[in-house]
Design a protein around this motif. Structure first.
Motif, PDB file in Angstrom:
ATOM      1  N   VAL A 163       0.854  -1.184   0.000  1.00  0.00           N
ATOM      2  CA  VAL A 163       0.000   0.000   0.000  1.00  0.00           C
ATOM      3  C   VAL A 163       0.888   1.232   0.000  1.00  0.00           C
ATOM      4  O   VAL A 163       1.789   1.361   0.830  1.00  0.00           O
ATOM      5  CB  VAL A 163      -0.932   0.017   1.228  1.00  0.00           C
ATOM      6  N   GLN A 164       0.598   2.141  -0.925  1.00  0.00           N
ATOM      7  CA  GLN A 164       1.336   3.397  -0.980  1.00  0.00           C
ATOM      8  C   GLN A 164       0.358   4.553  -0.971  1.00  0.00           C
ATOM      9  O   GLN A 164      -0.720   4.467  -1.553  1.00  0.00           O
ATOM     10  CB  GLN A 164       2.212   3.453  -2.227  1.00  0.00           C
ATOM     11  N   LEU A 165       0.732   5.619  -0.286  1.00  0.00           N
ATOM     12  CA  LEU A 165      -0.104   6.795  -0.201  1.00  0.00           C
ATOM     13  C   LEU A 165       0.683   8.026  -0.646  1.00  0.00           C
ATOM     14  O   LEU A 165       1.846   8.167  -0.288  1.00  0.00           O
ATOM     15  CB  LEU A 165      -0.594   7.017   1.234  1.00  0.00           C
ATOM     16  N   GLN A 166       0.024   8.895  -1.379  1.00  0.00           N
ATOM     17  CA  GLN A 166       0.638  10.116  -1.860  1.00  0.00           C
ATOM     18  C   GLN A 166      -0.272  11.286  -1.525  1.00  0.00           C
ATOM     19  O   GLN A 166      -1.340  11.431  -2.105  1.00  0.00           O
ATOM     20  CB  GLN A 166       0.868  10.038  -3.372  1.00  0.00           C
ATOM     21  N   ALA A 167       0.169  12.098  -0.580  1.00  0.00           N
ATOM     22  CA  ALA A 167      -0.634  13.230  -0.133  1.00  0.00           C
ATOM     23  C   ALA A 167      -0.218  14.503  -0.852  1.00  0.00           C
ATOM     24  O   ALA A 167       0.949  14.687  -1.213  1.00  0.00           O
ATOM     25  CB  ALA A 167      -0.490  13.404   1.373  1.00  0.00           C
ATOM     26  N   SER A 168      -1.177  15.394  -1.026  1.00  0.00           N
ATOM     27  CA  SER A 168      -0.901  16.688  -1.647  1.00  0.00           C
ATOM     28  C   SER A 168      -1.962  17.698  -1.229  1.00  0.00           C
ATOM     29  O   SER A 168      -2.985  17.320  -0.652  1.00  0.00           O
ATOM     30  CB  SER A 168      -0.891  16.556  -3.177  1.00  0.00           C
ATOM     31  N   THR A 204      -2.723  25.052  11.884  1.00  0.00           N
ATOM     32  CA  THR A 204      -1.389  24.930  11.295  1.00  0.00           C
ATOM     33  C   THR A 204      -0.696  23.678  11.806  1.00  0.00           C
ATOM     34  O   THR A 204      -0.585  23.456  13.019  1.00  0.00           O
ATOM     35  CB  THR A 204      -0.540  26.167  11.644  1.00  0.00           C
ATOM     36  N   ALA A 205      -0.263  22.842  10.876  1.00  0.00           N
ATOM     37  CA  ALA A 205       0.359  21.572  11.233  1.00  0.00           C
ATOM     38  C   ALA A 205       0.804  20.866   9.960  1.00  0.00           C
ATOM     39  O   ALA A 205       0.454  21.278   8.851  1.00  0.00           O
ATOM     40  CB  ALA A 205      -0.621  20.674  11.993  1.00  0.00           C
ATOM     41  N   VAL A 206       1.554  19.810  10.152  1.00  0.00           N
ATOM     42  CA  VAL A 206       1.816  18.883   9.056  1.00  0.00           C
ATOM     43  C   VAL A 206       0.705  17.833   9.092  1.00  0.00           C
ATOM     44  O   VAL A 206       0.453  17.225  10.138  1.00  0.00           O
ATOM     45  CB  VAL A 206       3.193  18.208   9.193  1.00  0.00           C
ATOM     46  N   TYR A 207       0.065  17.657   7.970  1.00  0.00           N
ATOM     47  CA  TYR A 207      -1.057  16.733   7.876  1.00  0.00           C
ATOM     48  C   TYR A 207      -0.593  15.448   7.182  1.00  0.00           C
ATOM     49  O   TYR A 207       0.063  15.493   6.138  1.00  0.00           O
ATOM     50  CB  TYR A 207      -2.209  17.370   7.100  1.00  0.00           C
ATOM     51  N   TYR A 208      -0.989  14.328   7.777  1.00  0.00           N
ATOM     52  CA  TYR A 208      -0.612  13.009   7.257  1.00  0.00           C
ATOM     53  C   TYR A 208      -1.871  12.203   6.953  1.00  0.00           C
ATOM     54  O   TYR A 208      -2.793  12.160   7.768  1.00  0.00           O
ATOM     55  CB  TYR A 208       0.207  12.237   8.291  1.00  0.00           C
ATOM     56  N   GLY A 234       3.940  13.696   4.907  1.00  0.00           N
ATOM     57  CA  GLY A 234       3.156  14.815   5.394  1.00  0.00           C
ATOM     58  C   GLY A 234       3.069  15.943   4.391  1.00  0.00           C
ATOM     59  O   GLY A 234       3.921  16.089   3.512  1.00  0.00           O
ATOM     60  N   THR A 235       2.037  16.736   4.545  1.00  0.00           N
ATOM     61  CA  THR A 235       1.898  17.949   3.753  1.00  0.00           C
ATOM     62  C   THR A 235       1.609  19.096   4.716  1.00  0.00           C
ATOM     63  O   THR A 235       0.748  18.994   5.584  1.00  0.00           O
ATOM     64  CB  THR A 235       0.799  17.802   2.680  1.00  0.00           C
ATOM     65  N   MET A 294      -9.582   4.977   6.072  1.00  0.00           N
ATOM     66  CA  MET A 294      -8.542   5.962   5.811  1.00  0.00           C
ATOM     67  C   MET A 294      -8.769   7.165   6.708  1.00  0.00           C
ATOM     68  O   MET A 294      -9.886   7.399   7.173  1.00  0.00           O
ATOM     69  CB  MET A 294      -8.563   6.410   4.356  1.00  0.00           C
ATOM     70  N   GLY A 295      -7.709   7.895   6.907  1.00  0.00           N
ATOM     71  CA  GLY A 295      -7.870   9.057   7.763  1.00  0.00           C
ATOM     72  C   GLY A 295      -6.792  10.089   7.543  1.00  0.00           C
ATOM     73  O   GLY A 295      -5.851   9.881   6.777  1.00  0.00           O
ATOM     74  N   TRP A 296      -7.000  11.217   8.205  1.00  0.00           N
ATOM     75  CA  TRP A 296      -6.021  12.292   8.225  1.00  0.00           C
ATOM     76  C   TRP A 296      -5.660  12.573   9.679  1.00  0.00           C
ATOM     77  O   TRP A 296      -6.545  12.676  10.538  1.00  0.00           O
ATOM     78  CB  TRP A 296      -6.589  13.546   7.589  1.00  0.00           C
ATOM     79  N   HIS A 297      -4.389  12.699   9.924  1.00  0.00           N
ATOM     80  CA  HIS A 297      -3.873  13.112  11.216  1.00  0.00           C
ATOM     81  C   HIS A 297      -3.060  14.381  11.009  1.00  0.00           C
ATOM     82  O   HIS A 297      -2.705  14.719   9.884  1.00  0.00           O
ATOM     83  CB  HIS A 297      -2.968  12.029  11.820  1.00  0.00           C
ATOM     84  N   ARG A 298      -2.760  15.050  12.085  1.00  0.00           N
ATOM     85  CA  ARG A 298      -1.910  16.227  11.974  1.00  0.00           C
ATOM     86  C   ARG A 298      -0.999  16.324  13.188  1.00  0.00           C
ATOM     87  O   ARG A 298      -1.317  15.812  14.267  1.00  0.00           O
ATOM     88  CB  ARG A 298      -2.738  17.507  11.841  1.00  0.00           C
ATOM     89  N   GLN A 299       0.119  16.993  12.970  1.00  0.00           N
ATOM     90  CA  GLN A 299       1.065  17.199  14.049  1.00  0.00           C
ATOM     91  C   GLN A 299       1.584  18.622  13.985  1.00  0.00           C
ATOM     92  O   GLN A 299       2.246  19.017  13.013  1.00  0.00           O
ATOM     93  CB  GLN A 299       2.222  16.212  13.968  1.00  0.00           C
ATOM     94  N   ALA A 300       1.256  19.389  15.016  1.00  0.00           N
ATOM     95  CA  ALA A 300       1.736  20.758  15.123  1.00  0.00           C
ATOM     96  C   ALA A 300       3.075  20.760  15.849  1.00  0.00           C
ATOM     97  O   ALA A 300       3.386  19.818  16.591  1.00  0.00           O
ATOM     98  CB  ALA A 300       0.723  21.605  15.886  1.00  0.00           C
ATOM     99  N   PRO A 301       3.868  21.799  15.661  1.00  0.00           N
ATOM    100  CA  PRO A 301       5.177  21.858  16.332  1.00  0.00           C
ATOM    101  C   PRO A 301       5.052  21.709  17.841  1.00  0.00           C
ATOM    102  O   PRO A 301       4.235  22.379  18.472  1.00  0.00           O
ATOM    103  CB  PRO A 301       5.683  23.253  15.956  1.00  0.00           C
ATOM    104  N   GLY A 302       5.827  20.800  18.393  1.00  0.00           N
ATOM    105  CA  GLY A 302       5.828  20.595  19.834  1.00  0.00           C
ATOM    106  C   GLY A 302       4.645  19.816  20.373  1.00  0.00           C
ATOM    107  O   GLY A 302       4.495  19.678  21.592  1.00  0.00           O
ATOM    108  N   LYS A 303       3.800  19.308  19.476  1.00  0.00           N
ATOM    109  CA  LYS A 303       2.619  18.564  19.921  1.00  0.00           C
ATOM    110  C   LYS A 303       2.622  17.157  19.347  1.00  0.00           C
ATOM    111  O   LYS A 303       3.325  16.863  18.385  1.00  0.00           O
ATOM    112  CB  LYS A 303       1.340  19.301  19.508  1.00  0.00           C
TER     113      LYS A 303
END
Length: 114
Positions: free
Chosen positions: A1-6, A86-90, A107-108, A30-39
């Motif tokens: 399985v490969q995923l390509q986010a944009s 604001t975050a990197v979304y995966y 991530g995007t 399927m889902g979307w997660h996010r990671q903000a700086p320091g979180k």
């Protein structure tokens, strides 16, 4: 399985963005997660193969997750964006057969300016 986010980018508060995640392979939810700086990384939204959706409280009413099975793509429509989004979304995909496995795309970055 490969995923390509944009679809990430810079947007002003109140604006909209749509993220896309193209998937190759047979997947279930399927889902979307996010990671903000320091979180820690957190779930934003998910959708099952049957179309059942789940959202974090912080994005309910603003974000919509949906799948286009014909294109093997999952989207995250983000409206009324806030600086705290604001975050990197995966994107991720879960396969449940023959064993349970979770796959992650790259991530995007989404940046919301005030």
């Amino acid at each position: 399985v490969q995923l390509q986010a944009s679809g990430g980018g810079l947007v002003q508060a109140g604006g909209s963005l749509r993220l896309s995640c193209a998937v190759s392979g047979r997947i279930d939810s399927m889902g979307w997660h996010r990671q903000a700086p320091g979180k820690q990384r957190e779930l934003v939204a998910s959708v099952t193969s049957g179309g059942r959706t789940n959202y974090a409280d912080s994005v309910k009413g603003r974000f919509t997750i949906f799948r286009d099975n014909a294109k093997d793509t999952v989207y995250l429509q983000m409206n009324s964006l806030k600086p705290e989004d604001t975050a990197v979304y995966y994107c991720n995909a879960v396969v449940t057969w023959p064993t349970v496995n979770t796959y992650w795309g790259q991530g995007t970055l989404v940046t919301v300016s005030s």
